[in-house]
Design a protein around this motif. Structure first.
Motif, PDB file in Angstrom:
ATOM      1  N   ARG A 288      31.460  27.228  44.514  1.00  0.00           N
ATOM      2  CA  ARG A 288      32.074  25.910  44.379  1.00  0.00           C
ATOM      3  C   ARG A 288      32.112  25.469  42.921  1.00  0.00           C
ATOM      4  O   ARG A 288      33.101  24.911  42.454  1.00  0.00           O
ATOM      5  N   ARG A 289      31.046  25.740  42.195  1.00  0.00           N
ATOM      6  CA  ARG A 289      31.012  25.385  40.775  1.00  0.00           C
ATOM      7  C   ARG A 289      32.045  26.201  39.994  1.00  0.00           C
ATOM      8  O   ARG A 289      32.713  25.676  39.106  1.00  0.00           O
ATOM      9  N   THR A 290      32.144  27.493  40.349  1.00  0.00           N
ATOM     10  CA  THR A 290      33.116  28.350  39.668  1.00  0.00           C
ATOM     11  C   THR A 290      34.531  27.859  39.897  1.00  0.00           C
ATOM     12  O   THR A 290      35.350  27.793  38.965  1.00  0.00           O
ATOM     13  N   LEU A 291      34.842  27.508  41.130  1.00  0.00           N
ATOM     14  CA  LEU A 291      36.185  27.026  41.439  1.00  0.00           C
ATOM     15  C   LEU A 291      36.501  25.719  40.718  1.00  0.00           C
ATOM     16  O   LEU A 291      37.643  25.494  40.308  1.00  0.00           O
ATOM     17  N   ILE A 292      35.497  24.861  40.544  1.00  0.00           N
ATOM     18  CA  ILE A 292      35.733  23.617  39.806  1.00  0.00           C
ATOM     19  C   ILE A 292      36.080  23.923  38.355  1.00  0.00           C
ATOM     20  O   ILE A 292      37.024  23.358  37.790  1.00  0.00           O
ATOM     21  N   GLY A 293      35.327  24.831  37.726  1.00  0.00           N
ATOM     22  CA  GLY A 293      35.617  25.179  36.347  1.00  0.00           C
ATOM     23  C   GLY A 293      36.978  25.825  36.181  1.00  0.00           C
ATOM     24  O   GLY A 293      37.723  25.510  35.245  1.00  0.00           O
ATOM     25  N   VAL A 294      37.338  26.732  37.097  1.00  0.00           N
ATOM     26  CA  VAL A 294      38.625  27.427  37.008  1.00  0.00           C
ATOM     27  C   VAL A 294      39.777  26.494  37.353  1.00  0.00           C
ATOM     28  O   VAL A 294      40.814  26.475  36.676  1.00  0.00           O
TER      29      VAL A 294
ATOM     30  N   MET B 238      23.705  30.461  33.965  1.00  0.00           N
ATOM     31  CA  MET B 238      25.057  30.927  34.254  1.00  0.00           C
ATOM     32  C   MET B 238      26.109  30.189  33.441  1.00  0.00           C
ATOM     33  O   MET B 238      27.312  30.402  33.636  1.00  0.00           O
ATOM     34  N   ARG B 239      25.683  29.318  32.535  1.00  0.00           N
ATOM     35  CA  ARG B 239      26.646  28.449  31.857  1.00  0.00           C
ATOM     36  C   ARG B 239      27.613  29.226  30.970  1.00  0.00           C
ATOM     37  O   ARG B 239      28.821  28.985  30.995  1.00  0.00           O
ATOM     38  N   SER B 240      27.106  30.178  30.182  1.00  0.00           N
ATOM     39  CA  SER B 240      27.994  30.894  29.271  1.00  0.00           C
ATOM     40  C   SER B 240      29.041  31.693  30.046  1.00  0.00           C
ATOM     41  O   SER B 240      30.213  31.733  29.666  1.00  0.00           O
ATOM     42  N   LYS B 241      28.615  32.330  31.151  1.00  0.00           N
ATOM     43  CA  LYS B 241      29.561  33.103  31.951  1.00  0.00           C
ATOM     44  C   LYS B 241      30.572  32.182  32.627  1.00  0.00           C
ATOM     45  O   LYS B 241      31.771  32.479  32.682  1.00  0.00           O
ATOM     46  N   GLY B 242      30.088  31.063  33.166  1.00  0.00           N
ATOM     47  CA  GLY B 242      30.989  30.130  33.845  1.00  0.00           C
ATOM     48  C   GLY B 242      32.006  29.521  32.910  1.00  0.00           C
ATOM     49  O   GLY B 242      33.199  29.397  33.243  1.00  0.00           O
ATOM     50  N   VAL B 243      31.566  29.125  31.713  1.00  0.00           N
ATOM     51  CA  VAL B 243      32.487  28.535  30.743  1.00  0.00           C
ATOM     52  C   VAL B 243      33.490  29.576  30.254  1.00  0.00           C
ATOM     53  O   VAL B 243      34.668  29.281  30.051  1.00  0.00           O
ATOM     54  N   SER B 244      33.045  30.832  30.067  1.00  0.00           N
ATOM     55  CA  SER B 244      33.950  31.896  29.649  1.00  0.00           C
ATOM     56  C   SER B 244      35.043  32.115  30.687  1.00  0.00           C
ATOM     57  O   SER B 244      36.226  32.271  30.350  1.00  0.00           O
ATOM     58  N   LEU B 245      34.653  32.128  31.958  1.00  0.00           N
ATOM     59  CA  LEU B 245      35.640  32.311  33.020  1.00  0.00           C
ATOM     60  C   LEU B 245      36.613  31.136  33.069  1.00  0.00           C
ATOM     61  O   LEU B 245      37.822  31.325  33.271  1.00  0.00           O
ATOM     62  N   SER B 246      36.106  29.925  32.873  1.00  0.00           N
ATOM     63  CA  SER B 246      36.976  28.746  32.861  1.00  0.00           C
ATOM     64  C   SER B 246      37.945  28.801  31.686  1.00  0.00           C
ATOM     65  O   SER B 246      39.124  28.436  31.824  1.00  0.00           O
ATOM     66  N   THR B 247      37.474  29.256  30.518  1.00  0.00           N
ATOM     67  CA  THR B 247      38.346  29.384  29.358  1.00  0.00           C
ATOM     68  C   THR B 247      39.427  30.427  29.599  1.00  0.00           C
ATOM     69  O   THR B 247      40.583  30.254  29.185  1.00  0.00           O
TER      70      THR B 247
ATOM     71  N   SER C 138      40.782  30.990  32.379  1.00  0.00           N
ATOM     72  CA  SER C 138      41.762  30.311  33.226  1.00  0.00           C
ATOM     73  C   SER C 138      42.758  29.515  32.388  1.00  0.00           C
ATOM     74  O   SER C 138      43.948  29.441  32.717  1.00  0.00           O
ATOM     75  N   VAL C 139      42.293  28.925  31.300  1.00  0.00           N
ATOM     76  CA  VAL C 139      43.184  28.181  30.403  1.00  0.00           C
ATOM     77  C   VAL C 139      44.291  29.085  29.884  1.00  0.00           C
ATOM     78  O   VAL C 139      45.488  28.775  29.978  1.00  0.00           O
TER      79      VAL C 139
END
Length: 594
Positions: free
Chosen positions: A353-359, A489-498, A500-501
């Motif tokens: 759920r957190r991953t989907l929010i970031g993406v 998991m923050r660095s991995k999550g933010v990288s994945l969200s970026t 997506s940009v």
């Protein structure tokens, strides 16, 4: 990983002593203490904690050089500041501001490249050289985003292996190489290649600049200094657009070569400035260079080298860096490590759920249509009936200015208003704006000259959309990913969200020209549907994260992953002696109360 303890708590405790009497103040339920006792506080650690628990209030300890340390009633959690926040803090710490502003040139380069292409694509000499069609126009624009995607991913992998300054230097070199190929292009293929290479540099700088700014910022100024990066991006968009506007009537290819060549200025400035920027203190600690980190913090926090060795706040900050690095390394030593499984955890039950929010916040940020306006502003404005180069460019150029102005109140009041209300309100206004524009185009595109009022109302709707975006998905798109993930998991999550940009940015840049060729009304209707989807998503999926702590975030998402990180972090703090340090500082004040 073994974490080395940096300083004796008693040494730091004694450095808090002044010659003033202890005083009490009531604001926010805390006690402000100025210590004068020279007693050995180590024998009074337990009474100090008992004092806090009995009185059910924290204490604020004044530290040397104008800083303060707030210890909460549990006796070990705390927060601190080196001085005032906001404008007074920025004025006081001009050196850190200058370093952050200089690093923000990376954001300026990113924004300038986005803004300048809108004018280049409609310049007469450019079209005379290469009469490109919709797909070529989309490819030339989107290839920069594709290069940026690979640049951002590669930088995320290599940023810790090489220094931040060295990485920024090489990213700037790559950006300058791409800019040189663009302004000197003798064929369309060379121009596209230049934009792809420049995109690699843009993607790298889009990660390195905010990363570096965050790592040199003090706690009380981090938000303001990070805001400089966002403002630099929007300022680059405005500067890039209006540079092209001013050069559009220059005879020959200079009309479009000059604005493309001006990209070299921020790139060269960053290359040269990397040699005077201080190293990242966090990276120095990561490599075991605590003395170098101490020297850097002394400059950034306005301390002399001798003061830094004894300053309790700098010692605390160094310990925090060591603890955070140890937390990441202990996570790396687990069975997943840094392998592929570490990334697949983002899609497991705990984190999905957190991953989907970031993406998805980045998905809706791009599909709301903002970059379509930035890249193809003149083309879009022509679709609603504006005629003449001056009117077209003036109207579309205002889009960047409106966005720049709208970002300012969002930065100032984001925590006060909350994320969810701004996302919902912004998506509603964006939906209405796109829907009205689509309706006006559908009914009046064949005879705009007889419906000039409708044309100007459509322009107003475009501005209304831009302002709504600048106060909602624009800034919040970069905030949410860093909030919803736990530390490990923050660095991995933010990288994945970026990522997506850049993927969605690439798709928008590629398909907008052919969509406009097929139907301008349908293009705006697609953006309206995306914005309506953003409203439903922000209403029923996104939690409110403003003011939510890590433990409370677990309650929001119905998991305990953040609590696992919190327990491990608590254990590390106790191992390195940070809790003992805090208790001795408490004792220095509570003894004087007796």
């Amino acid at each position: 990983m073994v974490v080395e303890y940096l300083a004796d708590p008693l040494l730091i405790y004694r450095n808090l002593h002044t010659q003033t009497k202890p005083t009490r103040v009531v604001p926010h339920g805390y006690t402000t203490l100025a210590s004068s006792s020279t007693a050995d506080a180590s024998e009074n650690i337990d009474p100090a904690r008992e004092y806090l628990l009995e009185n059910k209030q924290g204490i604020t300890l004044d530290t040397p050089h104008g800083g303060s340390l707030v210890v909460h009633e549990d006796g070990h959690s705390y927060n601190y500041s080196y001085g005032p926040s906001g404008i007074p803090g920025l004025v006081r710490n001009r050196y850190a501001v200058a370093c952050a502003a200089f690093a923000g040139i990376g954001g300026l380069s990113f924004g300038y490249d986005q803004g300048v292409i809108a004018n280049v694509l409609v310049m007469k000499d450019f079209l005379a050289h290469w009469p490109i069609g919709p797909w070529e126009k989309g490819l030339m624009t989107a290839v920069l985003e594709l290069g940026a995607l690979f640049g951002a991913i590669a930088t995320g992998i290599l940023a810790d292996q090489y220094s931040r300054r060295r990485s920024i230097f090489f990213a700037s070199i790559i950006f300058c190489l791409g800019a040189g190929l663009q302004c000197g292009a003798q064929s369309l293929n060379t121009l596209i290649l230049g934009r792809a290479i420049g995109g690699l540099g843009v993607g790298a700088l889009s990660m390195l600049s905010p990363l570096y700014i965050a790592e040199i910022s003090s706690p009380e100024l981090r938000g303001s200094l990070m805001a400089l990066e966002q403002l630099a991006i929007v300022l680059g968009v405005v500067f890039g657009f209006w540079t092209g506007f001013l050069t559009r009537n220059i005879p020959g290819s200079a009309s479009w070569r000059i604005p493309l060549a001006l990209q070299l200025l921020p790139g060269i400035s960053l290359c040269l400035g990397c040699f005077i920027l201080p190293p990242s203190p966090r990276l120095s600690v990561l490599r075991g260079r605590t003395d170098e980190a101490l020297q850097t913090l002394a400059k950034l926090r306005l301390r002399t080298p001798d003061e830094a060795k004894e300053d309790p706040l700098i010692q605390l900050e160094l310990l925090e860096m060591q603890i955070n690095i140890a937390l990441v390394h202990r996570e790396a030593d687990s069975k997943e490590g840094f392998s592929r499984e570490a990334w697949t955890r983002l899609f497991g039950r705990k984190y999905i759920r957190r991953t989907l929010i970031g993406v998805m916040v980045m998905f809706f940020q791009q599909w709301s249509g903002i970059n379509a306006l930035l890249y193809y502003g003149p083309t879009l404005v022509e679709s609603i009936g504006m005629r003449g180069d001056t009117v077209t460019l003036l109207v579309s150029g205002g889009i960047g200015i409106v966005q720049f102005l709208a970002v300012i109140p969002a930065i100032l009041f984001l925590d006060q208003w909350g994320r969810k209300p701004l996302l919902r309100g912004g998506s509603v206004m964006m939906t209405v704006s796109h829907l009205l524009i689509a309706i006006f185009i559908h009914f009046f595109e064949d005879d705009w000259t007889s419906h000039t009022t409708a044309a100007w109302v459509a322009v107003f709707c475009m501005y209304m959309y831009t302002a709504s975006y600048g106060m909602s998905f624009g800034p919040i798109g970069w905030v949410l990913p860093s909030e919803v993930f736990p530390l490990s998991m923050r660095s991995k999550g933010v990288s994945l969200s970026t990522a997506s940009v850049w993927i969605n940015n690439f798709l928008i840049g590629l398909i907008t020209p052919p969509l406009m060729e097929i139907s301008s009304a349908a293009t705006f209707m697609i953006f309206a549907c995306a914005c309506f989807g953003a409203y439903l998503w922000s209403t029923y999926v996104v939690p409110e994260t403003a003011g939510v702590s890590l433990e409370e975030m677990d309650v929001v998402f119905g998991s305990e992953v953040g609590q696992e990180d919190s327990r491990l972090k608590f254990k590390l703090e106790r191992e390195v002696g940070l809790h003992d340090l805090i208790k001795n500082l408490i004792a220095s004040g509570t003894l004087d109360q007796e």
